[in-house]
Design a protein around this motif. Structure first.
Motif, short mmCIF file in Angstrom:
data_model
loop_
_atom_site.label_atom_id
_atom_site.label_comp_id
_atom_site.label_asym_id
_atom_site.label_seq_id
_atom_site.Cartn_x
_atom_site.Cartn_y
_atom_site.Cartn_z
N ASP A 137 7.11 58.12 49.59
CA ASP A 137 6.73 57.49 48.33
C ASP A 137 6.15 56.08 48.55
OD1 ASP A 137 9.00 56.20 49.19
OD2 ASP A 137 10.06 56.35 47.27
N ARG A 138 5.83 55.75 49.81
CA ARG A 138 5.26 54.46 50.23
C ARG A 138 6.31 53.34 50.23
NH1 ARG A 138 0.82 51.95 47.73
NH2 ARG A 138 -0.13 51.47 49.72
N HIS A 139 7.58 53.67 50.12
CA HIS A 139 8.62 52.64 50.14
C HIS A 139 9.56 52.88 51.31
CE1 HIS A 139 7.44 50.84 46.38
NE2 HIS A 139 7.30 52.05 45.89
N PRO A 140 9.77 51.95 52.17
CA PRO A 140 9.24 50.59 52.11
C PRO A 140 7.77 50.51 52.53
CG PRO A 140 10.57 50.83 54.08
CD PRO A 140 10.66 52.13 53.31
N PHE A 141 7.22 51.58 53.15
CA PHE A 141 5.81 51.66 53.51
C PHE A 141 5.49 53.13 53.76
CE2 PHE A 141 8.36 50.40 57.18
CZ PHE A 141 8.17 51.47 58.03
N PRO A 142 4.20 53.50 53.79
CA PRO A 142 3.83 54.90 54.04
C PRO A 142 4.29 55.36 55.42
CG PRO A 142 1.96 53.65 53.21
CD PRO A 142 3.03 52.65 53.54
N ARG A 162 18.21 50.62 56.25
CA ARG A 162 17.51 50.02 57.39
C ARG A 162 16.80 51.08 58.22
NH1 ARG A 162 20.79 47.15 61.69
NH2 ARG A 162 19.57 48.19 63.25
N PHE A 163 17.27 52.32 58.19
CA PHE A 163 16.65 53.36 58.98
C PHE A 163 15.32 53.83 58.39
CE2 PHE A 163 21.14 53.47 60.04
CZ PHE A 163 21.04 53.17 61.38
N SER A 164 15.06 53.49 57.15
CA SER A 164 13.74 53.82 56.59
C SER A 164 12.66 52.98 57.27
CB SER A 164 13.72 53.60 55.08
OG SER A 164 13.85 52.22 54.78
N LEU A 165 13.06 51.92 57.98
CA LEU A 165 12.09 51.10 58.71
C LEU A 165 11.58 51.81 59.95
CD1 LEU A 165 13.72 47.59 58.34
CD2 LEU A 165 11.79 48.52 57.07
N ALA A 166 12.23 52.87 60.38
CA ALA A 166 11.74 53.62 61.54
C ALA A 166 10.48 54.39 61.18
CB ALA A 166 12.81 54.57 62.06
N HIS A 167 10.47 55.06 60.03
CA HIS A 167 9.35 55.94 59.68
C HIS A 167 8.89 55.84 58.24
CE1 HIS A 167 10.98 58.04 63.30
NE2 HIS A 167 9.73 57.84 63.63
N GLY A 168 9.30 54.84 57.52
CA GLY A 168 8.80 54.67 56.16
C GLY A 168 9.28 55.74 55.20
N GLY A 169 8.53 55.90 54.14
CA GLY A 169 8.90 56.89 53.13
C GLY A 169 7.69 57.54 52.50
N GLU A 175 8.14 40.47 56.00
CA GLU A 175 7.15 40.41 57.07
C GLU A 175 6.99 41.78 57.74
OE1 GLU A 175 7.18 36.36 59.37
OE2 GLU A 175 9.23 36.85 58.75
N ILE A 176 8.10 42.48 57.96
CA ILE A 176 8.05 43.80 58.58
C ILE A 176 7.24 44.76 57.71
CG2 ILE A 176 9.42 45.84 59.19
CD1 ILE A 176 11.66 43.86 60.01
N VAL A 177 7.56 44.79 56.42
CA VAL A 177 6.88 45.71 55.50
C VAL A 177 5.40 45.35 55.38
CG1 VAL A 177 6.77 46.50 53.11
CG2 VAL A 177 8.98 46.33 54.26
N ALA A 178 5.08 44.06 55.31
CA ALA A 178 3.67 43.64 55.21
C ALA A 178 2.90 44.08 56.46
CB ALA A 178 3.58 42.13 55.03
N GLY A 179 3.52 43.93 57.64
CA GLY A 179 2.88 44.36 58.87
C GLY A 179 2.66 45.86 58.91
N GLU A 180 3.64 46.60 58.42
CA GLU A 180 3.50 48.07 58.38
C GLU A 180 2.35 48.47 57.46
OE1 GLU A 180 5.00 50.55 60.00
OE2 GLU A 180 6.33 49.25 61.15
N PHE A 181 2.24 47.82 56.31
CA PHE A 181 1.15 48.14 55.40
C PHE A 181 -0.20 47.76 56.02
CE2 PHE A 181 4.07 48.86 51.87
CZ PHE A 181 3.40 49.85 51.18
N ARG A 182 -0.28 46.61 56.72
CA ARG A 182 -1.53 46.19 57.37
C ARG A 182 -2.00 47.22 58.39
NH1 ARG A 182 0.64 41.25 57.46
NH2 ARG A 182 1.35 41.45 59.60
N GLN A 183 -1.07 47.80 59.12
CA GLN A 183 -1.43 48.72 60.19
C GLN A 183 -1.27 50.19 59.80
OE1 GLN A 183 0.95 46.44 63.27
NE2 GLN A 183 -0.94 46.92 64.37
N SER A 184 -0.94 50.44 58.57
CA SER A 184 -0.67 51.80 58.13
C SER A 184 -1.83 52.76 58.40
CB SER A 184 -0.33 51.80 56.63
OG SER A 184 0.07 53.07 56.23
#
Length: 140
Positions: A48-53, A39-46, A105-114
């Motif tokens: 490798d683009r997972h869960p988002f850049p 869950r902490f990868s949701l703070a700053h992504g990864g 939804e969180i990951v999709a939003g992160e990718f939209r605003q990446s």
């Protein structure tokens, strides 16, 4: 000093506050809070683009706030660390009553605003989303 002043700091927006809340959870968390470390990868992504850049603008602002808090704590000023503790406490209280979007939804939003947040991975800088390109083309 407090949550309101954090929101008024230049460069600190909703996304940075979200990341800081997760960082505060790591700093002040209890072992039971770590049952799902992913869950902490949701703070700053990864990288490798997972869960988002990694959103570098958010990442840099989080580091800036944390460095300031730690630096001032070393000088005997505990206010910023206590503010992070209060942010953690408030986030925990909200979790009891508020539900948010699901992971997809969180990951999709992160990718939209990446692109807007300086998204980067080992594959390079993130290009604007199709939605952003359409808005730009329309002059919005």
């Amino acid at each position: 000093e407090d949550f309101e002043n954090l929101l008024l700091m230049p460069g600190v927006g909703a996304r940075t506050v979200k990341a800081l809340a997760m960082v505060a959870e790591v700093v002040h968390g209890t072992p039971c809070r770590f049952s799902d470390p992913a869950r902490f990868s949701l703070a700053h992504g990864g990288k490798d683009r997972h869960p988002f850049p990694v959103p570098l603008k958010v990442y840099d602002e989080t580091i800036k706030v944390m460095k300031s808090a730690v630096g001032k704590a070393r000088l005997g000023r505990e206010e910023e660390l206590q503010a992070l503790k209060r942010l953690d406490d408030q986030a925990r209280q909200m979790e009891r009553y508020v539900t948010g979007p699901d992971l997809n939804e969180i990951v999709a939003g992160e990718f939209r605003q990446s692109h807007e947040w300086g998204g980067r991975s080992v594959f390079g800088w993130e290009p604007p989303s199709e939605e952003t390109k359409k808005c730009r083309d329309k002059g919005i």
